[in-house]
Design a protein around this motif. Structure first.
Motif, PDB file in Angstrom:
ATOM      1  N   ASN A   1     -35.769  -4.690  23.022  1.00 52.03           N
ATOM      2  CA  ASN A   1     -36.765  -4.527  24.154  1.00 52.03           C
ATOM      3  C   ASN A   1     -36.736  -5.950  25.005  1.00 52.03           C
ATOM      4  N   GLY A   2     -35.534  -6.484  24.860  1.00 47.70           N
ATOM      5  CA  GLY A   2     -35.538  -7.788  25.603  1.00 47.70           C
ATOM      6  C   GLY A   2     -35.282  -9.081  24.470  1.00 47.70           C
ATOM      7  N   PRO A   3     -34.620 -10.154  24.930  1.00 49.25           N
ATOM      8  CA  PRO A   3     -34.722 -11.228  23.901  1.00 49.25           C
ATOM      9  C   PRO A   3     -35.889 -12.137  23.953  1.00 49.25           C
ATOM     10  N   ALA A   4     -36.029 -12.411  22.819  1.00 50.10           N
ATOM     11  CA  ALA A   4     -37.086 -13.459  22.187  1.00 50.10           C
ATOM     12  C   ALA A   4     -36.986 -13.625  20.885  1.00 50.10           C
ATOM     13  N   TYR A   5     -37.871 -14.485  20.430  1.00 51.25           N
ATOM     14  CA  TYR A   5     -38.130 -14.646  18.956  1.00 51.25           C
ATOM     15  C   TYR A   5     -39.012 -13.767  18.253  1.00 51.25           C
ATOM     16  N   GLY A   6     -39.011 -13.374  17.114  1.00 55.48           N
ATOM     17  CA  GLY A   6     -39.718 -12.533  16.458  1.00 55.48           C
ATOM     18  C   GLY A   6     -40.175 -12.949  14.932  1.00 55.48           C
ATOM     19  N   LYS A   7     -41.333 -12.175  14.465  1.00 56.15           N
ATOM     20  CA  LYS A   7     -41.604 -12.196  12.960  1.00 56.15           C
ATOM     21  C   LYS A   7     -42.598 -11.080  12.853  1.00 56.15           C
ATOM     22  N   ALA A   8     -42.938 -10.533  11.697  1.00 54.01           N
ATOM     23  CA  ALA A   8     -43.544  -9.390  11.410  1.00 54.01           C
ATOM     24  C   ALA A   8     -44.197  -9.400  10.189  1.00 54.01           C
ATOM     25  N   TRP A   9     -45.343  -8.577   9.892  1.00 56.49           N
ATOM     26  CA  TRP A   9     -46.056  -8.641   8.549  1.00 56.49           C
ATOM     27  C   TRP A   9     -46.348  -7.087   8.612  1.00 56.49           C
ATOM     28  N   GLY A  10     -46.733  -6.537   7.281  1.00 53.89           N
ATOM     29  CA  GLY A  10     -47.223  -5.097   7.005  1.00 53.89           C
ATOM     30  C   GLY A  10     -46.065  -4.136   7.147  1.00 53.89           C
ATOM     31  N   VAL A  11     -46.389  -2.938   7.541  1.00 51.21           N
ATOM     32  CA  VAL A  11     -45.689  -1.699   7.396  1.00 51.21           C
ATOM     33  C   VAL A  11     -44.545  -1.992   8.235  1.00 51.21           C
ATOM     34  N   ARG A  12     -43.366  -1.419   7.768  1.00 51.41           N
ATOM     35  CA  ARG A  12     -41.677  -1.811   8.491  1.00 51.41           C
ATOM     36  C   ARG A  12     -41.560  -0.291   9.217  1.00 51.41           C
TER      37      ARG A  12
ATOM     38  N   ALA B   1     -48.436  -6.020  12.038  1.00 54.08           N
ATOM     39  CA  ALA B   1     -48.653  -7.066  13.080  1.00 54.08           C
ATOM     40  C   ALA B   1     -47.297  -7.715  13.437  1.00 54.08           C
ATOM     41  N   ASN B   2     -46.952  -7.514  14.732  1.00 58.34           N
ATOM     42  CA  ASN B   2     -45.865  -7.991  15.020  1.00 58.34           C
ATOM     43  C   ASN B   2     -46.040  -9.214  16.155  1.00 58.34           C
ATOM     44  N   ALA B   3     -45.249 -10.434  15.809  1.00 54.12           N
ATOM     45  CA  ALA B   3     -45.584 -11.562  16.669  1.00 54.12           C
ATOM     46  C   ALA B   3     -44.104 -11.852  17.491  1.00 54.12           C
ATOM     47  N   ILE B   4     -44.232 -12.129  18.574  1.00 56.92           N
ATOM     48  CA  ILE B   4     -43.114 -12.505  19.626  1.00 56.92           C
ATOM     49  C   ILE B   4     -43.445 -13.765  20.414  1.00 56.92           C
ATOM     50  N   ASP B   5     -42.479 -14.559  20.284  1.00 56.14           N
ATOM     51  CA  ASP B   5     -42.621 -15.716  21.055  1.00 56.14           C
ATOM     52  C   ASP B   5     -41.748 -15.742  22.206  1.00 56.14           C
ATOM     53  N   TYR B   6     -42.098 -15.815  23.490  1.00 57.96           N
ATOM     54  CA  TYR B   6     -41.196 -15.727  24.686  1.00 57.96           C
ATOM     55  C   TYR B   6     -41.150 -17.355  25.111  1.00 57.96           C
ATOM     56  N   ARG B   7     -40.095 -17.523  25.676  1.00 58.74           N
ATOM     57  CA  ARG B   7     -39.704 -18.783  26.436  1.00 58.74           C
ATOM     58  C   ARG B   7     -38.915 -18.747  27.613  1.00 58.74           C
ATOM     59  N   ARG B   8     -39.756 -18.753  28.711  1.00 55.25           N
ATOM     60  CA  ARG B   8     -39.486 -18.460  29.940  1.00 55.25           C
ATOM     61  C   ARG B   8     -37.962 -19.327  30.491  1.00 55.25           C
ATOM     62  N   GLN B   9     -37.633 -20.674  29.989  1.00 52.64           N
ATOM     63  CA  GLN B   9     -36.736 -21.256  30.594  1.00 52.64           C
ATOM     64  C   GLN B   9     -35.369 -20.625  29.457  1.00 52.64           C
ATOM     65  N   ARG B  10     -35.549 -19.970  28.663  1.00 56.05           N
ATOM     66  CA  ARG B  10     -34.410 -19.241  27.865  1.00 56.05           C
ATOM     67  C   ARG B  10     -34.130 -17.754  28.317  1.00 56.05           C
ATOM     68  N   GLY B  11     -34.814 -17.430  29.431  1.00 56.42           N
ATOM     69  CA  GLY B  11     -34.424 -16.212  29.865  1.00 56.42           C
ATOM     70  C   GLY B  11     -35.103 -15.091  29.267  1.00 56.42           C
ATOM     71  N   HIS B  12     -36.396 -15.292  28.212  1.00 50.78           N
ATOM     72  CA  HIS B  12     -36.839 -14.194  27.467  1.00 50.78           C
ATOM     73  C   HIS B  12     -37.631 -13.491  28.422  1.00 50.78           C
ATOM     74  N   PHE B  13     -37.656 -12.089  27.983  1.00 54.48           N
ATOM     75  CA  PHE B  13     -38.878 -11.091  28.913  1.00 54.48           C
ATOM     76  C   PHE B  13     -38.737  -9.839  27.850  1.00 54.48           C
ATOM     77  N   LEU B  14     -39.584  -9.098  28.339  1.00 51.50           N
ATOM     78  CA  LEU B  14     -40.163  -7.879  27.444  1.00 51.50           C
ATOM     79  C   LEU B  14     -39.732  -6.631  28.323  1.00 51.50           C
ATOM     80  N   GLY B  15     -38.736  -5.927  27.872  1.00 54.58           N
ATOM     81  CA  GLY B  15     -38.225  -4.746  28.664  1.00 54.58           C
ATOM     82  C   GLY B  15     -39.160  -3.589  28.967  1.00 54.58           C
ATOM     83  N   ALA B  16     -39.175  -2.958  29.813  1.00 54.54           N
ATOM     84  CA  ALA B  16     -40.091  -1.789  29.904  1.00 54.54           C
ATOM     85  C   ALA B  16     -40.050  -0.565  28.881  1.00 54.54           C
ATOM     86  N   HIS B  17     -40.712  -0.319  28.131  1.00 59.26           N
ATOM     87  CA  HIS B  17     -40.884   0.669  26.997  1.00 59.26           C
ATOM     88  C   HIS B  17     -41.904   1.363  26.960  1.00 59.26           C
ATOM     89  N   LEU B  18     -41.877   2.243  25.823  1.00 65.55           N
ATOM     90  CA  LEU B  18     -43.130   2.923  25.435  1.00 65.55           C
ATOM     91  C   LEU B  18     -43.057   2.903  23.822  1.00 65.55           C
TER      92      LEU B  18
END
Length: 327
Positions: A152-163, A206-223
């Motif tokens: 769903n788009g480039p970014a940095y991520g990490k997650a906890w809990g159920v996979r 819980a999913n954490a996402i780190d977006y950096r505007r200068q690196r072109g990160h975004f969240l693609g449209a999804h459901l």
């Protein structure tokens, strides 16, 4: 709440989409009965099996009880856990506020089921969470490490809990338990928005996402997956503001649907301030895709933590994912 109730009445059996009587454990291809876990109805305060909670809440909305038990006192974190009749651990009771009890809980005027809780965190609490999360590449960051992701788009991520494995349609036990550092966030959400989430709401991932505007990160449209990701999404916004764009799926919530008091918009842009939380449920959750364009990241860094409660529930209930000390 009237529009949300109308939507629930319209969808009928579909409103049970968030609960399945299955245990989607790792590598399992056979459907098995899920362990019974009781949760408190935010309307009548009764303990209801989780697989029936959504249907029961709708029944309470359609036929509200004439008298309701007095609100219980706010939760004590050091109080001993209670056991439900089924033997599972139940979290201590929390106060369930009314919609007017906190002006920071704001319903969107057009996007039914979208709520913003402004200033959920203090600046010092936000700073502490960002320090704990750390920067990508910093050895002092919390586990797991930030990794580049492209789902769903480039970014940095990490997650906890159920996979969740969307390809195999399974949910597996966690590699990283739900972290202690997020307990106070869940507690505050339940105290401020218990009338939306349910007094005993407890996320399983819980999913954490780190977006950096200068690196072109975004969240693609999804459901988010309608079944595996549950009926309610809660998104904590840190480090910077952003604007999320919602687009109604074709044929969903049209003026001819009849149940909604007004038609749903085709598109809607929602401002997400830093230190706020966004709640998605009902039509907002199931009828709209959502995304954030790179140009709608209003600061160079934006960090989000999304809480979900999906179909998989471990034998000890959701609180087992948080360790031996339930919320």
């Amino acid at each position: 709440m009237a529009d949300l109730r109308a939507w629930l009445q319209q969808t009928g059996q579909k409103r049970r989409v968030c609960f399945q009587e299955t245990d989607l454990s790792r590598a399992s291809t056979r459907r098995r009965s899920a362990p019974t876990v009781l949760e408190q109805c935010p309307i009548c305060r009764r303990q209801i099996p989780s697989i029936r909670l959504v249907a029961h809440v709708n029944e309470c909305l359609d036929n509200p009880p004439r008298t309701r038990p007095a609100m219980e006192s706010t939760m004590q974190l050091d109080s001993p856990p209670r056991r439900s009749p089924a033997g599972s651990m139940a979290p201590p009771p929390v106060k369930s506020p009314t919609p007017a009890s906190d002006s920071r809980v704001r319903a969107h005027p057009r996007l039914v089921g979208n709520y913003i809780i402004e200033d959920l965190l203090l600046p010092s609490e936000e700073e502490a969470l960002l320090t704990w999360l750390g920067q990508p590449g910093d050895p002092r960051q919390c586990a797991p490490e930030w990794r580049e992701r492209y789902f769903n788009g480039p970014a940095y991520g990490k997650a906890w809990g159920v996979r969740t494995n969307l390809k195999q349609r399974t949910q597996d036990a966690p590699l990283h338990p739900m972290p202690e550092q997020l307990r106070f966030v869940v507690t505050r959400l339940r105290e401020m928005a218990g009338f939306l989430l349910g007094a005993d709401w407890l996320p399983t991932e819980a999913n954490a996402i780190d977006y950096r505007r200068q690196r072109g990160h975004f969240l693609g449209a999804h459901l988010d997956d309608r079944s595996l990701s549950g009926a309610i999404l809660v998104n904590l916004c840190l480090a910077g503001d952003s604007v999320m764009t919602y687009t109604r799926e074709r044929g969903k919530g049209t003026p001819t649907s009849g149940a909604l008091s007004r038609p749903l918009p085709e598109h809607e842009r929602v401002h997400l301030p830093r230190r706020s939380a966004q709640i998605q449920l009902g039509p907002c959750r199931f009828h709209f895709t959502h995304g954030i364009a790179n140009e709608d990241l209003m600061h160079d860094r934006r960090v989000s933590i999304t809480f979900r409660r999906g179909a998989y529930v471990p034998g000890g209930g959701p609180e087992a994912l948080w360790g031996s000390s339930p919320l």
